[in-house]
Design an enzyme around this catalytic site. Structure first.
Site, mmCIF file in Angstrom:
data_model
loop_
_atom_site.group_PDB
_atom_site.id
_atom_site.type_symbol
_atom_site.label_atom_id
_atom_site.label_comp_id
_atom_site.label_asym_id
_atom_site.label_seq_id
_atom_site.Cartn_x
_atom_site.Cartn_y
_atom_site.Cartn_z
ATOM 1 N N TYR A 150 -36.218 15.054 45.636
ATOM 2 C CA TYR A 150 -36.497 14.013 46.615
ATOM 3 C C TYR A 150 -35.222 13.268 47.005
ATOM 4 O O TYR A 150 -34.942 13.053 48.194
ATOM 5 C CB TYR A 150 -37.528 13.038 46.042
ATOM 6 C CG TYR A 150 -38.053 12.027 47.028
ATOM 7 C CD1 TYR A 150 -39.087 12.349 47.898
ATOM 8 C CD2 TYR A 150 -37.531 10.732 47.084
ATOM 9 C CE1 TYR A 150 -39.591 11.418 48.790
ATOM 10 C CE2 TYR A 150 -38.027 9.801 47.976
ATOM 11 C CZ TYR A 150 -39.052 10.146 48.821
ATOM 12 O OH TYR A 150 -39.544 9.222 49.723
ATOM 13 N N SER A 176 -35.567 6.813 52.981
ATOM 14 C CA SER A 176 -36.040 6.113 51.785
ATOM 15 C C SER A 176 -34.865 5.317 51.250
ATOM 16 O O SER A 176 -33.707 5.616 51.572
ATOM 17 C CB SER A 176 -36.494 7.139 50.741
ATOM 18 O OG SER A 176 -36.651 6.556 49.465
#
Length: 266
Positions: free
Chosen positions: A161, A148
């Site tokens: 995350y 990401s």
């Protein structure tokens, strides 16, 4: 003249979290280039079977499904073994499975932290551990971790995350160095915001955490970070995946490939 192609005919790819969203798009792109596919992920059994059958029919490849739970190491190992047994080889591993939770650190549920680290990071460790001996024996392999932009930069309210995705980047680099002399590459694709079911969930959670509207989340939180002011498209990720999975990307190893409209350029 270069003869490098992205034809993956006869190869086998395992893609975790591939019954919807980014994973399904990547699996479809690999199948379109000739790879046999092992799908994995959650969802309605009939919908998964329809996806499997449609992908196989449209691309003329073999498509199987394995229901491995990314919270269970033994099932992850079994999934890799299943792919190898079904097709006699395993050429491409895509670690894509992921979940998200948005909350202030002081209110972040312990169980959400544990699940995010397990699914977004630890599951990749187990799948890589299982596949590397197979790839070493073949003398070739491609491992692509879907990280990401949050593997490179942070955002508030996403402690688990961001920690997991930074961990994926470290895992990518470490394994890349270990397997470089065996014809195996390990790289990470780092997307910005793609309009997936996971992101739709983030919009609602972020609106609640920040006390703003969902429209403001998209405009002022998500896309404000991407200079293009547009969501990343599935096909843009598929194109990069095919490059990394083919001989064209043979010298790319241990690298992060941002696909986020310039988010991390600053």
């Amino acid at each position: 003249m270069s003869t490098i192609q992205t034809d993956l005919s006869g190869q086998t790819a395992v893609i975790t979290g591939s019954t919807s969203g980014i994973g399904a798009a990547l699996a479809d792109g690999l199948a379109a280039s000739g790879a046999n596919i092992i799908l994995n992920g959650l969802g309605d059994a009939d919908a998964i079977e329809a996806l499997r059958a449609d992908m196989a029919k449209r691309h003329g490849v073999e498509v199987r499904y394995h229901p491995a739970n990314m919270l269970k190491p033994e099932e992850i190992t079994a999934m890799v073994g299943f792919g190898h047994q079904e097709f006699g080889r395993l050429d491409i591993l895509v670690n894509n499975a992921g979940i998200q939770h948005v909350e202030k650190i002081e209110n972040f549920p312990d169980e959400k932290w544990d699940a995010i680290i397990a699914i977004n990071l630890t599951s990749a460790f187990h799948s890589i551990k299982a596949v590397v001996p197979i790839m070493k024996a073949q003398g070739r392999g491609r491992i692509v971790n879907i990280a990401s932009a949050h593997a490179l930069v942070a955002s508030p309210f996403k402690s688990a995350y961001v920690a997991a995705k930074h961990g994926i980047m470290g895992l990518t680099k470490t394994v890349a160095l270990e397997v470089a002399e065996h014809g195996i590459t390990v790289n990470a694709i780092c997307p910005g915001y793609v309009r997936t079911p996971l992101v739709d969930g983030q919009i609602a959670d972020t609106a609640r955490a920040r006390g703003i509207s969902e429209e403001a989340v998209v405009r002022d939180v998500m896309l404000t970070a991407q200079p293009t002011k547009k969501f990343v498209e599935y096909d843009e990720l598929v194109g990069l995946m095919l490059y990394l999975a083919s001989d064209a990307g043979a010298s790319c190893n241990g690298a992060a490939f941002p696909v986020e409209g310039g988010w991390t350029a600053a």
